[in-house]
Design an enzyme around this catalytic site. Sequence first.
Site, short mmCIF file in Angstrom:
data_model
loop_
_atom_site.label_atom_id
_atom_site.label_comp_id
_atom_site.label_asym_id
_atom_site.label_seq_id
_atom_site.Cartn_x
_atom_site.Cartn_y
_atom_site.Cartn_z
CD GLU A 1 -1.67 -2.47 1.36
OE1 GLU A 1 -0.52 -2.68 1.83
OE2 GLU A 1 -2.45 -3.40 1.11
CG HIS B 1 -11.86 -7.83 5.63
ND1 HIS B 1 -10.94 -8.49 6.39
CD2 HIS B 1 -11.54 -8.11 4.34
CE1 HIS B 1 -10.10 -9.15 5.59
NE2 HIS B 1 -10.44 -8.94 4.35
CG PHE C 1 -11.21 -5.04 2.57
CD1 PHE C 1 -12.59 -5.07 2.77
CD2 PHE C 1 -10.64 -5.97 1.71
CE1 PHE C 1 -13.38 -6.02 2.13
CE2 PHE C 1 -11.42 -6.92 1.07
CZ PHE C 1 -12.80 -6.96 1.28
N PRO D 1 -0.55 0.59 6.19
CG PRO D 1 -0.14 -1.60 5.44
CD PRO D 1 -1.25 -0.67 5.88
C1 LIG Z 1 -1.88 -5.14 4.16
C2 LIG Z 1 -2.89 -5.92 3.42
N1 LIG Z 1 -3.24 -5.54 2.19
C3 LIG Z 1 -4.18 -6.21 1.48
C4 LIG Z 1 -4.80 -7.31 2.02
C5 LIG Z 1 -5.89 -8.05 1.23
N2 LIG Z 1 -5.42 -9.37 0.83
C6 LIG Z 1 -5.69 -10.47 1.56
S1 LIG Z 1 -4.91 -11.83 0.98
C7 LIG Z 1 -4.20 -10.96 -0.29
C8 LIG Z 1 -3.25 -11.66 -1.21
C9 LIG Z 1 -2.12 -12.28 -0.44
O1 LIG Z 1 -1.27 -13.00 -1.27
P1 LIG Z 1 -0.09 -13.88 -0.69
O2 LIG Z 1 0.71 -13.09 0.26
O3 LIG Z 1 0.62 -14.46 -1.86
O4 LIG Z 1 -0.78 -15.03 0.14
P2 LIG Z 1 -1.81 -16.11 -0.36
O5 LIG Z 1 -3.18 -15.52 -0.21
O6 LIG Z 1 -1.48 -16.46 -1.75
O7 LIG Z 1 -1.66 -17.26 0.58
C10 LIG Z 1 -4.62 -9.63 -0.26
C11 LIG Z 1 -4.23 -8.61 -1.24
C12 LIG Z 1 -4.41 -7.69 3.32
N3 LIG Z 1 -4.95 -8.75 3.93
N4 LIG Z 1 -3.46 -6.99 3.99
#
Ligand SMILES: Cc1ncc(C[n+]2csc(CCOP(=O)(O)OP(=O)(O)O)c2C)c(N)n1
Lengths: 393, 393, 324, 324
Positions: free
Chosen positions: D60, D129, D83, D89
């Site tokens: 972010e 959320h 969200f 961040p």
């Molecule tokens: C700081 C933050 N930004 C955005 C999100 C929304 N979000 C949840 S899971 C995700 C993707 C995460 O990808 P990865 O780190 O590869 O883990 P995976 O879900 O593939 O296990 C996002 C963008 C979040 N939870 N936290």
Amino acid sequence: MESRSHAGVVESTLPKHQLLDERGAVTEDDLLSPYTQDITVDDLQHLYRSMTKARRVDEEGTSLQRQGQLVLWVPLKGQEAAQIGSTWPTRPTDRLYPSYREHAVAFERGVEPSELMRYFRGHTAGGWDPEKHNLNLYTVVLGSQAPHAVGYAMGTALDRKAAEDAGTPLETEPEAVVAYFGDGASTEGEVHESMVFAASYDAPVLFFIQNNQWAISVPFATQSRVPLATRAAGYGFEGLRVDGNDILAVVAATRYALAKIRRGEGPVLIEAETYRMGAHTTADDPTKYRKREEEDQWGLLDPIERLKEHLRTAHGVADSFFETVAQENDDLARRMRADVLAMTPPEFVDRFEHVYAEPHALVAAERAEYLEYQAGFEDASDVHGTAAEGVGA
Amino acid sequence: MESRSHAGVVESTLPKHQLLDERGAVTEDDLLSPYTQDITVDDLQHLYRSMTKARRVDEEGTSLQRQGQLVLWVPLKGQEAAQIGSTWPTRPTDRLYPSYREHAVAFERGVEPSELMRYFRGHTAGGWDPEKHNLNLYTVVLGSQAPHAVGYAMGTALDRKAAEDAGTPLETEPEAVVAYFGDGASTEGEVHESMVFAASYDAPVLFFIQNNQWAISVPFATQSRVPLATRAAGYGFEGLRVDGNDILAVVAATRYALAKIRRGEGPVLIEAETYRMGAHTTADDPTKYRKREEEDQWGLLDPIERLKEHLRTAHGVADSFFETVAQENDDLARRMRADVLAMTPPEFVDRFEHVYAEPHALVAAERAEYLEYQAGFEDASDVHGTAAEGVGA
Amino acid sequence: MSRLTIAKAITAGLARAMDEDPKVMLMGEDIGSLGGVYRVTEGLKARFGAHRVLDSPLGEAGIVGTAVGLAQRGYRPVCEIQFDGFVFPAFNQITTQVAKLHARSEGRMKMPMTIRIPYGGVIGSVEHHSESPEALFAHTAGLRIITPSNANDAYWMEQQAIACDDPVIIFEPKRRYWLKGEVDESAPPGDPFSASVIREGRDATIVAWGPLVPVALAAANAAAEDGRSVEVVDLRSISPIDIDTITASVRKTGRLVIAHEAPTFGGIGGEIAARVTEQAFYSLEAPVLRVGAFHLPYPPAAVEEHYVPDLDRVLDALDRTFAY
Amino acid sequence: MSRLTIAKAITAGLARAMDEDPKVMLMGEDIGSLGGVYRVTEGLKARFGAHRVLDSPLGEAGIVGTAVGLAQRGYRPVCEIQFDGFVFPAFNQITTQVAKLHARSEGRMKMPMTIRIPYGGVIGSVEHHSESPEALFAHTAGLRIITPSNANDAYWMEQQAIACDDPVIIFEPKRRYWLKGEVDESAPPGDPFSASVIREGRDATIVAWGPLVPVALAAANAAAEDGRSVEVVDLRSISPIDIDTITASVRKTGRLVIAHEAPTFGGIGGEIAARVTEQAFYSLEAPVLRVGAFHLPYPPAAVEEHYVPDLDRVLDALDRTFAY
Ligand SMILES: Cc1ncc(C[n+]2csc(CCOP(=O)(O)OP(=O)(O)O)c2C)c(N)n1
Ligand SMILES: Cc1ncc(C[n+]2csc(CCOP(=O)(O)OP(=O)(O)O)c2C)c(N)n1
Ligand SMILES: [Mg+2]
Ligand SMILES: [Mg+2]
């Protein structure tokens, strides 16, 4: 996998370690093969049980969510080897810091599936006792658990130093800490700071990245040009790439890393290259962003099938074993479902208990107000049905 | 330099590039020597002028601060080669993003020393016109300018793509962007995210790190086990270590990087290993944290002395040149001092003008209140002397 | 009893906490060999060792984030943020992690962390060194926020924050670091999460905290010369706010002026004004008046005295409240 | 005129802004191929190309920070934060950079950036959320903050935010994304930084914004059945606040209830209450009452309806104000 070409790319020279090939046959790896010599068929069967249990619970989670019994479910299918392979070699005294998809890690650490389901049923933002399992709670803000893991690891080292300084060095083996996060989370600044701190303080920590190729709809290529294990050298510590669908490679790499960490040579980073075979969460629709062929191709690399093949061909494990395990898992899933459905929902008033550890005037006042307000409803004449809110609610 | 030993360290394999040795003699470097072939004595004399001018202004800054004419001064002494060497090869169309110590960069981009002093005199949080000099304002929150530089660089590439898409490709040479920051700032998460974004979007950006060995009182060894240039490979792009007190090496590395970036092969990272010879700021006392011997040793590596030696021995430049330059610099410093002392202090009421670009009800209301309140003071009977605040103020 | 500056009282408070509990440790940028840019931790590294006084790498999220893990391991970390304006890289850790872990774990995980933030302006520095961001933390449940205005409070509040099983942010009024006062080492002055009536009065109340407390006292003195009896409340705790003490004062005086260095808009003054007005509606002879900074970024040093409320602005507010 | 959901109105507003100005571009996590987790940017990547609809890496601070540079290069970036709970961040970039660059550059550097944040609760999700962090941004000068409550405002506010030369944060009421309404594409509804009286009344005023506007209207309806005539003001702009419109209403009705999803303590309600009380002191028949969430972290979904103010809590506040 979407890939992009970058004219100025400096390619990684890190090899990808593998001990079981795609068909479950043993391959040799100079660095890691020594770390699996003592693994027995019993061990392998345990690993198989754990992996299939996690998958079975995962299926049940999706089903419960579809039936409206969970607010959300986060499937782990495809990542069982990465998770079980990295957890099994840890000791009870090692502290683990999961993200939010590490259900197999949690189960392997003794968390009851139904305990974990409290989170996804919307009953708690916690779920289990972190001390009992030496497993931190899930962290949803991506990457935010990484510095916690490093700090905890620094603390274990400080404890040892304090004991030594006091002339009573600890006899126990040094603890290690594992920080789990994903390929997407690796981009967050806090993950970087964690690596800097870990390197600076020689923190006994293993950064365990499950690179499942996707961060929701964003392909790995958007986060990095090169494997993430390559980053470790930039901080002056070791990074390893492993085939994350190969349970033996993951176990071996984790053992290698933990041994190094316990010798005081940490931190270490492991990138397990795996695949999220299902949706990101039950709210997601992967057909929007990835191709069926890609899913099919990774389907052939299913970590459970690979271990099963290995058990069959290299160790002659009979069908009856697999059938029994499947039966046990079904029973477990059934019990879990029953437990989930039988859960007592939380009381809102209890939320006032744990905001602070010590008494707090505002919380006490608001709690009293809430109770008084609620009491008003017992007096029926005073109730306005919430149904009236209907306007677009 | 404090150094720490780390049992598990993975050492960097990056060479440190040098073109002028400690005594100003030319050394050969396979990668970089070709990039200085066309440099004339005139050029070298220009570089010498720029470096000494910056140092002279720096001295005057410290002196002005000591006399209470500046609220703070941030000495750059020792970093002249790193700064001038990286700025001189840029073009007017290249955008530069300084941190807060890059005075030599600013002067080389045409900023008047007195203009810059407005910031340190406490008259502005800006100072110059960023568009006029294609030089962003100083950024004090460490590392926060790095993503700005990457975004600007992405913008230059998007402009070119838009022109191409429109069938009118730009004839001009592609712009490059330079992001300056220090060894300490490299730890900030935002710097990491900048590198991820730059690598992902092939941003035409040069990350130029002045590793001056210290972040206030914290030695470089606390931030990293290995040279920071090593980080670049972790993102899949090139990183170069250069002797940051060797103006030729810095110029050559910058030219090499800019050429690569203009070819669309960016980003690139350069770590210039240099030394902050003075205090962190006029509020700092380096004797608290570093040894005199260390300062003395780096004193022998003074970048200006090295270039002077080179001009003398390799090019036979006479003393008169150095004397003239010293005289010019003294004149300049004198003029600057006069300008600083003659500055009109800002009016508080002007602060209401630029919070927002468009009209804003609250700001307008508060401005009116302020003016009304101030007007009250013209009515002498109503004034309470601020002197009364004396109580511990 | 010792006569100490606020800065030295903090040093002494930290040292005593470290003496009494080996789990107390300090972390931050330049706090070790240098003793902090304000020398508040001077001598502590030499006394307690580099493993209890950590010169951290330069990342605020890393400092606070690793402190979370250290707290989970049983330590009581005290993080220093070098200046108010540099806390924002740690904002995510503080807001989404530090504040919530006790609640998320249903009380199983304590978070006995202290975050020291020197804050406030009129120090003649450059941007980002003079902010008063307390309201940005007070809105988040799970954090406690206190701010001393004198040496005795400073000495004890540090220790009380460290002893508290909840995360506590201490905003230290840096322009008052050199303000001297008596420190009574024998016993703490009471609940750190309470306000204190530091001057009694009948006609109006001023609530102020941290750096503005001496200004509020000066205003009360000046008003006394005009025959007005002004009560001064030192807020001390910004979260929770001891609203009962303020309300009791207002019930007596009927008039309230709130002074803080932070911008008025969205500042804590609004929260106090709203609460007091609700609780003492029929006692108020005038609306609660707030004196804060303008809705502008903190200005350059040359004009900062027009931005931060001073004695005249507080007196002006007193005049205005008496005019109702 | 079209009948659209708020989500689709936003999509249409973004598309129109992109059509009209080639410098408008979107950045964020999952906004491209997926069209955003709420499908608000659906179709825009296909229509405007991957270079104008950027699927960003997962950071972010990187998103907002690179948007600063893009704005400096002449673009008008629109950043999506996935969200509410994940904006932190980027807090440093927003607070210390985005908000201040115009002032620091003495007006030379415009910062025409839009930050879209779906916000608010009662969506039955997991932690982080469902937050309503508007107060954490409103305190900082240099940012503008608006929040639509209906499709027409949503359609136009996106465009007005993008057209504005100042940084604008749009808090989008995500639980109302599916609320339909008429959109008049022919002309904007006026100044986005103004409040709007959406229902006239004589006996009391309710101020609400974003997701609570339908609740406020429902409360006014219910009160009407009891013979009370309640005026409803949709705040629309959180920074600046159109205090004149609220004060005018309160001068007429004499009573004010403010409802917001964010916790009451430290929320924007305090600011409104303090200002209105100061400006309309003699018109108030009762103290301004605030209805907000409790000083607790956002609770698990199973009990969230007790946490976020609902119709009953607003009606209870109306009862209380009438009891004065
Ligand atoms: C700081 C933050 N930004 C955005 C999100 C929304 N979000 C949840 S899971 C995700 C993707 C995460 O990808 P990865 O780190 O590869 O883990 P995976 O879900 O593939 O296990 C996002 C963008 C979040 N939870 N936290
Ligand atoms: C985010 C942030 N944290 C802390 C500071 C305070 N501070 C100013 S300069 C400095 C050290 C910076 O070191 P480095 O990046 O190496 O740059 P140098 O001063 O050596 O040029 C610190 C800690 C700051 N300006 N910003
Ligand atoms: Mg992933
Ligand atoms: Mg440095």
